[in-house]
Design a protein around this motif. Structure first.
Motif, PDB file in Angstrom:
ATOM      1  N   HIS A 224       0.834  -1.200   0.000  1.00 54.36           N
ATOM      2  CA  HIS A 224       0.000   0.000   0.000  1.00 54.36           C
ATOM      3  C   HIS A 224       0.873   1.257   0.000  1.00 54.36           C
ATOM      4  N   ALA A 225       0.372   2.299  -0.717  1.00 53.63           N
ATOM      5  CA  ALA A 225       0.995   3.643  -0.667  1.00 53.63           C
ATOM      6  C   ALA A 225       2.503   3.561  -0.879  1.00 53.63           C
ATOM      7  N   HIS A 226       2.906   2.793  -1.881  1.00 50.43           N
ATOM      8  CA  HIS A 226       4.352   2.734  -2.178  1.00 50.43           C
ATOM      9  C   HIS A 226       4.809   4.143  -2.581  1.00 50.43           C
ATOM     10  N   PRO A 227       5.903   4.639  -2.014  1.00 52.94           N
ATOM     11  CA  PRO A 227       6.330   6.033  -2.284  1.00 52.94           C
ATOM     12  C   PRO A 227       6.452   6.343  -3.781  1.00 52.94           C
ATOM     13  N   HIS A 228       6.939   5.359  -4.551  1.00 57.39           N
ATOM     14  CA  HIS A 228       7.121   5.585  -5.988  1.00 57.39           C
ATOM     15  C   HIS A 228       5.765   5.787  -6.670  1.00 57.39           C
ATOM     16  N   VAL A 229       4.762   5.054  -6.209  1.00 56.48           N
ATOM     17  CA  VAL A 229       3.416   5.157  -6.804  1.00 56.48           C
ATOM     18  C   VAL A 229       2.744   6.448  -6.345  1.00 56.48           C
ATOM     19  N   VAL A 230       2.854   6.739  -5.061  1.00 54.55           N
ATOM     20  CA  VAL A 230       2.212   7.954  -4.519  1.00 54.55           C
ATOM     21  C   VAL A 230       2.799   9.208  -5.168  1.00 54.55           C
ATOM     22  N   GLU A 231       4.098   9.210  -5.340  1.00 53.85           N
ATOM     23  CA  GLU A 231       4.797  10.354  -5.972  1.00 53.85           C
ATOM     24  C   GLU A 231       4.281  10.558  -7.394  1.00 53.85           C
TER      25      GLU A 231
ATOM     26  N   SER B 282     -11.558   5.994 -19.631  1.00 53.16           N
ATOM     27  CA  SER B 282     -10.596   5.010 -20.155  1.00 53.16           C
ATOM     28  C   SER B 282      -9.250   5.682 -20.405  1.00 53.16           C
ATOM     29  N   GLY B 283      -8.172   5.074 -19.888  1.00 51.44           N
ATOM     30  CA  GLY B 283      -6.842   5.678 -20.068  1.00 51.44           C
ATOM     31  C   GLY B 283      -6.658   6.904 -19.193  1.00 51.44           C
ATOM     32  N   ASN B 284      -7.375   6.953 -18.074  1.00 50.59           N
ATOM     33  CA  ASN B 284      -7.286   8.106 -17.183  1.00 50.59           C
ATOM     34  C   ASN B 284      -5.849   8.353 -16.715  1.00 50.59           C
ATOM     35  N   PRO B 285      -5.342   9.559 -16.876  1.00 46.36           N
ATOM     36  CA  PRO B 285      -3.922   9.814 -16.579  1.00 46.36           C
ATOM     37  C   PRO B 285      -3.510   9.483 -15.149  1.00 46.36           C
ATOM     38  N   LEU B 286      -4.388   9.762 -14.196  1.00 44.32           N
ATOM     39  CA  LEU B 286      -4.033   9.502 -12.794  1.00 44.32           C
ATOM     40  C   LEU B 286      -3.875   7.992 -12.551  1.00 44.32           C
ATOM     41  N   ALA B 287      -4.839   7.236 -13.068  1.00 43.77           N
ATOM     42  CA  ALA B 287      -4.780   5.778 -12.888  1.00 43.77           C
ATOM     43  C   ALA B 287      -3.581   5.202 -13.640  1.00 43.77           C
ATOM     44  N   LEU B 288      -3.316   5.741 -14.828  1.00 37.56           N
ATOM     45  CA  LEU B 288      -2.176   5.209 -15.591  1.00 37.56           C
ATOM     46  C   LEU B 288      -0.850   5.580 -14.941  1.00 37.56           C
ATOM     47  N   ALA B 289      -0.807   6.732 -14.301  1.00 37.17           N
ATOM     48  CA  ALA B 289       0.430   7.119 -13.604  1.00 37.17           C
ATOM     49  C   ALA B 289       0.717   6.119 -12.475  1.00 37.17           C
ATOM     50  N   ALA B 290      -0.344   5.755 -11.752  1.00 33.87           N
ATOM     51  CA  ALA B 290      -0.182   4.762 -10.661  1.00 33.87           C
ATOM     52  C   ALA B 290       0.191   3.401 -11.237  1.00 33.87           C
ATOM     53  N   GLY B 291      -0.466   3.042 -12.326  1.00 37.78           N
ATOM     54  CA  GLY B 291      -0.180   1.743 -12.950  1.00 37.78           C
ATOM     55  C   GLY B 291       1.225   1.668 -13.515  1.00 37.78           C
ATOM     56  N   LEU B 292       1.644   2.736 -14.200  1.00 40.65           N
ATOM     57  CA  LEU B 292       2.999   2.738 -14.788  1.00 40.65           C
ATOM     58  C   LEU B 292       4.054   2.686 -13.703  1.00 40.65           C
ATOM     59  N   ALA B 293       3.824   3.410 -12.616  1.00 40.43           N
ATOM     60  CA  ALA B 293       4.794   3.401 -11.505  1.00 40.43           C
ATOM     61  C   ALA B 293       4.883   1.993 -10.917  1.00 40.43           C
ATOM     62  N   THR B 294       3.749   1.312 -10.842  1.00 42.09           N
ATOM     63  CA  THR B 294       3.754  -0.068 -10.324  1.00 42.09           C
ATOM     64  C   THR B 294       4.478  -1.004 -11.284  1.00 42.09           C
ATOM     65  N   LEU B 295       4.241  -0.836 -12.572  1.00 43.92           N
ATOM     66  CA  LEU B 295       4.931  -1.692 -13.551  1.00 43.92           C
ATOM     67  C   LEU B 295       6.439  -1.439 -13.517  1.00 43.92           C
ATOM     68  N   GLU B 296       6.826  -0.180 -13.240  1.00 39.68           N
ATOM     69  CA  GLU B 296       8.275   0.092 -13.117  1.00 39.68           C
ATOM     70  C   GLU B 296       8.861  -0.690 -11.948  1.00 39.68           C
ATOM     71  N   LEU B 297       8.087  -0.799 -10.869  1.00 40.60           N
ATOM     72  CA  LEU B 297       8.568  -1.543  -9.691  1.00 40.60           C
ATOM     73  C   LEU B 297       8.697  -3.032 -10.011  1.00 40.60           C
ATOM     74  N   VAL B 298       7.689  -3.597 -10.689  1.00 39.24           N
ATOM     75  CA  VAL B 298       7.741  -5.055 -10.931  1.00 39.24           C
ATOM     76  C   VAL B 298       8.777  -5.411 -11.983  1.00 39.24           C
ATOM     77  N   ARG B 299       9.211  -4.385 -12.757  1.00 40.51           N
ATOM     78  CA  ARG B 299      10.221  -4.674 -13.792  1.00 40.51           C
ATOM     79  C   ARG B 299      11.633  -4.605 -13.234  1.00 40.51           C
ATOM     80  N   GLU B 300      11.759  -4.192 -11.971  1.00 41.10           N
ATOM     81  CA  GLU B 300      13.096  -4.119 -11.377  1.00 41.10           C
ATOM     82  C   GLU B 300      13.709  -5.511 -11.322  1.00 41.10           C
TER      83      GLU B 300
END
Ligand code: KE4
Length: 427
Positions: A67-74, A300-318
């Motif tokens: 929850h509330a991962h700093p990278h996602v919240v930022e 659809s493609g809401n920027p706020l939701a995609l920002a959270a999703g992209l930040a999460t995908l960046e984490l799982v790609r580490e």
């Protein structure tokens, strides 16, 4: 002074049916009133009554990094400063689409939506359009959201409430939905011969997560692929749970079976409302405005939701993310099994990677019929005990539990200790 969960739930029931915006949250199948959560952080949830929990629901699987991962919240804060929704094209949509095309084997083109239900219902419409057929085959115990086509012997909330179909779905719609037994290719063949050339799509959770966790039998997914090839049927993998959960390429990469269409949700929204469906470009290009199949969505493609999703995908790609998470989780599930066996209680754990389910039955659990044999009262008693010890599990026997990268060794050891104590008290 904060309102208590009890006060809030009483208030909620005046204005919201059952006091909840999604049935499973009502805690009815575990015989309790819901706890009102005010904050999540890492592996923990905090309720309005001052209690803290180690969370294994993870917003039904969305919070693979906690929850509330700093990278996602930022990412959310930065994006929100620019505005939350424009109803217009934005760069984040392009970035997300590129990521999904790159990471999900079957996706050549993809469209964003706002919920898993929207993704699955759109994928089925597309399959019907490109085959000019009307029936679909789904599997008893699998849940694909609450679109009319799917609510027959659904899993998850519907299964929890024992709703085999549901009022409000027309006879015509129900007649177009055929239910096969999960892991039973002969059943699929029977339906195909009884409905020759009428089936547009087979939709399946490649790992079922809505009748508890049920794994595909050896050859099941490959068998579905062959049958769909033979009959010109669109194979849809509903990876709303398994997408980016089992690994970067989800279940289709894990099992090396390529569907024609895939649906995604949860993790790709990072806890905000984003989902997607995608697949072969010749199928996806049937969608308006290129093709004749209409499908649309304000957010659809809401920027706020995609920002959270992209930040999460960046984490799982580490590097090492899935290796560490899956090793941790597999060790934890193994220990849960061992302790369950030690206590002599009838219980078995189905699990894969960082998702699992403890069934209160001796098993094996391989489909809907074997899943519903589980002792739901015993699960409810277990749930109560674990909740009292600060462990927050799914309030239903027919859901999955999720481990995130935020769950520490201390969290998992504490959970194992609680598991041991509760099972002892139950035996
Ligand atoms: P949503 O429409 O709830 O975003 O997604 C529907 C859906 C589709 N496919 C699969 C495999 C799913 O698991 C889901 C939704 N999952 C449930 C939990 N098992 C959501 C929780 C709820 O209904 O409150």
């Amino acid at each position: 002074m904060r309102k208590t969960s009890c006060e809030l739930f009483a208030q909620a029931q005046k204005f919201i049916p059952g006091g909840v915006n999604s049935p499973v949250r009502a805690f009815r199948s575990v015989g309790l009133d819901p706890r009102y959560i005010i904050r999540g952080s890492g592996s923990c949830l905090f309720d309005t009554d001052g209690r803290e929990y180690i969370d294994f629901v993870c917003s039904w699987g969305a919070h693979i990094a906690g929850h509330a991962h700093p990278h996602v919240v930022e990412a959310i804060k930065k994006t929100a400063d620019q505005g939350t929704s424009f109803g217009a094209c934005c760069e984040l949509e392009v970035q997300m689409a590129e990521h999904l095309v790159e990471m999900v084997p079957c996706i050549e083109k993809v469209r964003m939506v706002s919920s898993g239900t929207e993704a699955t219902m759109s994928a089925v419409r597309l399959a019907r359009a490109c085959t000019s057929r009307e029936k679909i085959i789904k599997f008893s115990g699998c849940y694909h959201g609450h679109a009319d086509s799917f609510l027959s012997k659904a899993g998850s909330g519907a299964m929890t409430y024992g709703i085999p179909g549901t009022p409000g779905v027309t006879r015509g719609t129900a007649a177009d939905t055929l239910n096969a037994d999960y892991n039973n290719l002969e059943d699929v063949k029977r339906l195909l011969s009884d409905n020759c050339d009428q089936v547009a799509a087979v939709i399946v959770e490649p790992v079922a997560g809505n009748m508890g966790v049920v794994l595909p039998a050896e050859g099941f997914l490959q068998g579905l692929r062959s049958l769909c090839d033979l009959h010109g049927i669109i194979l849809i993998f509903d990876e709303v749970i398994t997408g980016f959960r089992l690994g970067p390429g989800g279940a289709q990469q894990h099992y090396s079976v390529m569907p024609d269409l895939t649906t995604l949700g949860k993790i790709i929204g990072g806890g905000l409302p984003a989902a997607a469906f995608g697949g072969k470009k010749e199928i996806m290009d049937m969608l308006a405005p290129v093709g004749p199949v209409y499908q649309a969505g304000t957010l659809s493609g809401n920027p706020l939701a995609l920002a959270a999703g992209l930040a999460t995908l960046e984490l799982v790609r580490e590097p090492g993310f899935f290796e560490n998470l899956n090793n941790h989780a597999e060790e934890f599930f193994k220990e849960l099994r061992n302790i369950t066996k030690e206590t002599g209680l009838a219980g078995l754990m189905n699990s894969i990677a960082s998702m699992g389910c403890l069934f209160f039955e001796s098993g094996p659990v391989t489909d809907y019929a074997s899943a519903v044999k589980a002792d739901t009262q015993r699960y409810a008693d277990y749930f109560h005990g674990m909740l009292e010890l600060g462990i927050y599990l799914a309030p239903s026997q027919f859901e999955a539990m999720f481990v995130s990268s935020a769950h520490t060794d201390a969290d998992l050891s504490r959970t194992l200790e609680a598991h041991r104590n509760v099972l002892k008290a139950l035996s």
